[in-house]
Scaffold this active site. Structure first.
Site, PDB file in Angstrom:
ATOM      1  N   LYS A   1       0.742  -1.387   0.071  1.00  0.00           N
ATOM      2  CA  LYS A   1      -0.163   0.037  -0.026  1.00  0.00           C
ATOM      3  C   LYS A   1       0.913   1.335   0.083  1.00  0.00           C
ATOM      4  O   LYS A   1       0.230   2.247   0.292  1.00  0.00           O
ATOM      5  CB  LYS A   1      -1.059  -0.142   1.104  1.00  0.00           C
ATOM      6  CG  LYS A   1      -1.925  -1.310   1.477  1.00  0.00           C
ATOM      7  CD  LYS A   1      -2.223  -1.770   0.214  1.00  0.00           C
ATOM      8  CE  LYS A   1      -3.361  -1.072  -0.862  1.00  0.00           C
ATOM      9  NZ  LYS A   1      -3.570  -1.903  -1.914  1.00  0.00           N
ATOM     10  N   HIS A  10       6.792  -7.251  -2.483  1.00  0.00           N
ATOM     11  CA  HIS A  10       6.627  -6.793  -1.249  1.00  0.00           C
ATOM     12  C   HIS A  10       7.784  -7.276  -0.242  1.00  0.00           C
ATOM     13  O   HIS A  10       7.344  -7.153   0.936  1.00  0.00           O
ATOM     14  CB  HIS A  10       5.283  -7.026  -0.721  1.00  0.00           C
ATOM     15  CG  HIS A  10       4.101  -6.290  -1.505  1.00  0.00           C
ATOM     16  ND1 HIS A  10       4.258  -4.846  -1.730  1.00  0.00           N
ATOM     17  CD2 HIS A  10       3.062  -6.692  -1.836  1.00  0.00           C
ATOM     18  CE1 HIS A  10       3.257  -4.624  -2.407  1.00  0.00           C
ATOM     19  NE2 HIS A  10       2.370  -5.624  -2.342  1.00  0.00           N
ATOM     20  N   SER A  69      -4.778   2.444   4.745  1.00  0.00           N
ATOM     21  CA  SER A  69      -4.904   1.634   3.117  1.00  0.00           C
ATOM     22  C   SER A  69      -4.913   0.207   3.170  1.00  0.00           C
ATOM     23  O   SER A  69      -5.607  -0.425   2.555  1.00  0.00           O
ATOM     24  CB  SER A  69      -3.768   2.208   2.399  1.00  0.00           C
ATOM     25  OG  SER A  69      -4.119   1.369   0.999  1.00  0.00           O
TER      26      SER A  69
HETATM   27  S1  PPS Z   1      -0.429  -2.896  -3.585  1.00  0.00           S
HETATM   28  O1  PPS Z   1      -1.816  -3.736  -3.139  1.00  0.00           O
HETATM   29  O2  PPS Z   1       0.508  -3.033  -2.288  1.00  0.00           O
HETATM   30  O3  PPS Z   1      -0.132  -3.165  -4.618  1.00  0.00           O
HETATM   31  O4  PPS Z   1      -0.952  -1.372  -3.172  1.00  0.00           O
HETATM   32  P1  PPS Z   1      -0.101   0.063  -3.703  1.00  0.00           P
HETATM   33  O5  PPS Z   1      -0.284   0.142  -5.306  1.00  0.00           O
HETATM   34  O6  PPS Z   1       1.081  -0.166  -3.187  1.00  0.00           O
HETATM   35  O7  PPS Z   1      -1.058   1.144  -2.630  1.00  0.00           O
HETATM   36  C1  PPS Z   1      -2.151   1.453  -3.303  1.00  0.00           C
HETATM   37  C2  PPS Z   1      -2.707   2.848  -2.688  1.00  0.00           C
HETATM   38  O8  PPS Z   1      -1.841   3.618  -3.363  1.00  0.00           O
HETATM   39  C3  PPS Z   1      -2.794   4.623  -3.992  1.00  0.00           C
HETATM   40  N1  PPS Z   1      -2.517   4.955  -5.207  1.00  0.00           N
HETATM   41  C4  PPS Z   1      -2.348   6.325  -5.705  1.00  0.00           C
HETATM   42  N2  PPS Z   1      -2.182   7.467  -4.795  1.00  0.00           N
HETATM   43  C5  PPS Z   1      -2.074   8.679  -5.647  1.00  0.00           C
HETATM   44  N3  PPS Z   1      -1.690   8.847  -6.743  1.00  0.00           N
HETATM   45  C6  PPS Z   1      -2.018   7.595  -7.632  1.00  0.00           C
HETATM   46  N4  PPS Z   1      -1.760   7.855  -8.931  1.00  0.00           N
HETATM   47  C7  PPS Z   1      -2.075   6.307  -7.017  1.00  0.00           C
HETATM   48  N5  PPS Z   1      -2.365   5.106  -7.595  1.00  0.00           N
HETATM   49  C8  PPS Z   1      -2.530   4.508  -6.251  1.00  0.00           C
HETATM   50  C9  PPS Z   1      -4.271   3.805  -3.728  1.00  0.00           C
HETATM   51  O9  PPS Z   1      -5.342   4.737  -3.678  1.00  0.00           O
HETATM   52  C10 PPS Z   1      -3.990   3.225  -2.536  1.00  0.00           C
HETATM   53  O10 PPS Z   1      -4.009   4.043  -1.436  1.00  0.00           O
HETATM   54  P2  PPS Z   1      -5.553   4.436  -0.507  1.00  0.00           P
HETATM   55  O11 PPS Z   1      -4.844   5.324   0.411  1.00  0.00           O
HETATM   56  O12 PPS Z   1      -5.990   3.102  -0.039  1.00  0.00           O
HETATM   57  O13 PPS Z   1      -6.260   5.043  -1.484  1.00  0.00           O
END
Ligand code: PPS
Length: 312
Positions: free
Chosen positions: A64, A125, A155
C-alpha cells in the site's frame, strides 16, 4: 530496445478459471520470521533461488505504499510517454509479482518471470532481508517506495477487506494493534522501511516516498527518469504526470485492477484506487489509538535517520 515487460505471458484468463472458494483468506506462515501467505511460504525454496538477470528492474514496497503508482510511472518512462504502449495489458501482467503464488491453473510469479523475455519488470513486497540474493549479485536496479505508517495502516486495512487472499483484518481497533506488532502479510512496516533504508547505499537502490510523490509528482518522476538513465522532454514529463494522476489511474482499466475477478478482489464497496491521499489516517485513528501508535512508533524508529511526513 524491446518494450520492458512486453514479453510477460498474460495469465488473466487463468485467474477467471479458479473457483471462488480457492482464493479464500490464506493463513500466514512465518518465513525467516516474516509472516507470508501460506502458498508463498510453501514455495519459499523456489522463490529464494530465483535467478535475476542484470537488466531486471525491481520495484519494492511494503504493501500500500504506492506500488501501482510507481509501476505506471516506470512503464511510462520506459516507453517514453507512449501511453498506447502502457495500455497494452493490465498492470499485474506488465509487472510480474516476484513471490506471488496462487492455486492452479494460475502461474506463480516465478513461473511468469521465467517465461518472460528481458528486460523484465518485477515487483515485490519482500523485506530487504528476504529478497533473492541474485538481485544483488546481478547488480539490479531497485526502486523502493515508502509511505508513512498511519496512512499505510489505513490503506492496508481497507485492502485486506477486499482482497480475499489475505487474512480477515478484523475491526479497525484490532487492526491497529496487529499493525504495530507486524502480524500481517509481509510482516512489520517498521522492519520493512528500516531494512530497505539501511540497505539503500549498499546497492543500486532509489528510495522514494509516497508523500513526496503527492507533493510534487513531476519532481519525483524526474528522479526516476534520472535513475533509469532516461532523458525525456518536459512535455513528456507533463504527459506522464497527467496519465499517472490518481483520477486518471482510477479510471484506467489497465491500472485500477478492474480486470481481476471479484472472487479475488471485491471492489464493490471499496476500490483498489481508494482515496490516494496523505493524511486520511486522521479520519480513522481515535485519539487513544493515535497515542498508542505514536509511543510505539517513537520506540521503533529511534536512532534512525529515516523520517516520514503524515501530513503535507
Ligand atoms: S498494493 O496492493 O500493495 O500493490 O497497493 P499499492 O499500489 O502499493 O498502494 C495502493 C495505494 O496507493 C494509492 N494510489 C495512488 N495514490 C495517488 N496517486 C496515484 N496515482 C495512485 N495510485 C494508487 C491507492 O489509492 C492506495 O492508497 P489508498 O490510501 O488506499 O487510497
Amino acid at each position: 530496445m524491446e518494450t520492458p515487460g512486453a514479453g510477460s505471458p498474460d495469465f488473466s484468463e487463468s485467474l477467471q478459471q479458479v473457483p471462488e472458494a480457492t482464493f479464500y483468506r490464506f493463513p500466514l506462515v512465518p518465513v525467516h520470521g516474516v509472516p507470508l501467505m501460506k502458498p508463498i511460504a510453501t514455495s519459499w525454496e523456489r522463490i529464494e533461488k530465483f535467478q535475476a538477470r542484470p537488466d531486471d528492474l525491481l520495484i519494492a514496497t511494503y504493501p500500500k505504499a504506492g506500488t501501482t503508482w510507481m509501476q505506471e510511472i516506470v512503464d511510462c518512462i520506459m516507453n517514453e510517454g507512449d501511453v498506447e504502449k502502457t495500455g497494452r495489458a493490465p498492470i499485474h501482467v506488465r509487472f510480474s509479482f516476484l513471490e506471488i503464488c496462487f492455486p492452479p491453473p494460475v502461474p506463480s510469479g516465478i513461473d511468469v518471470l521465467e517465461a518472460t523475455a528481458s528486460p523484465r519488470l518485477v515487483r515485490t513486497h519482500l523485506p530487504y532481508e528476504l529478497v533473492p540474493e541474485s538481485f544483488w549479485q546481478q547488480k539490479c536496479k531497485v526502486i523502493y517506495v515508502a509511505r508513512n505508517a498511519k496512512d499505510s495502516a489505513v490503506s492496508y486495512y481497507h485492502f485486506e477487506q477486499i482482497n480475499k487472499t489475505h487474512p480477515d483484518p478484523g475491526t479497525w481497533d484490532e487492526y491497529v494493534v496487529k499493525f504495530l506488532k507486524g502480524e500481517m502479510a509481509w510482516g512489520s512496516w517498521f522492519s520493512h522501511v528500516l531494512g530497505w533504508w539501511n540497505a539503500r547505499d549498499k546497492h543500486d537502490i532509489l528510495y522514494l516516498f509516497y508523500e513526496d510523490m503527492k507533493e510534487d509528482p513531476k519532481r519525483e518522476i524526474r528522479k526516476v527518469m534520472k535513475f533509469l538513465g532516461k532523458d525525456l522532454s518536459e512535455d513528456v514529463v507533463e504527459k506522464i504526470h497527467q496519465h499517472t494522476s490518481f483520477t486518471a489511474m482510477k479510471e484506467n482499466p489497465m491500472t485500477n485492477y478492474s480486470s481481476v475477478p471479484s472472487s479475488l478482489l471485491d471492489q464493490s464497496e471499496v476500490s483498489f484506487m481508494r482515496k490516494g491521499e496523505v493524511g486520511d489516517w486522521m479520519n480513522h485513528f481515535t485519539e487513544s489509538q493515535n497515542k498508542i501508535f505514536d509511543e510505539e512508533y517513537r520506540k521503533r524508529m529511534e536512532g534512525s535517520t529515516l523520517t516520514f511526513r503524515c501530513k503535507i
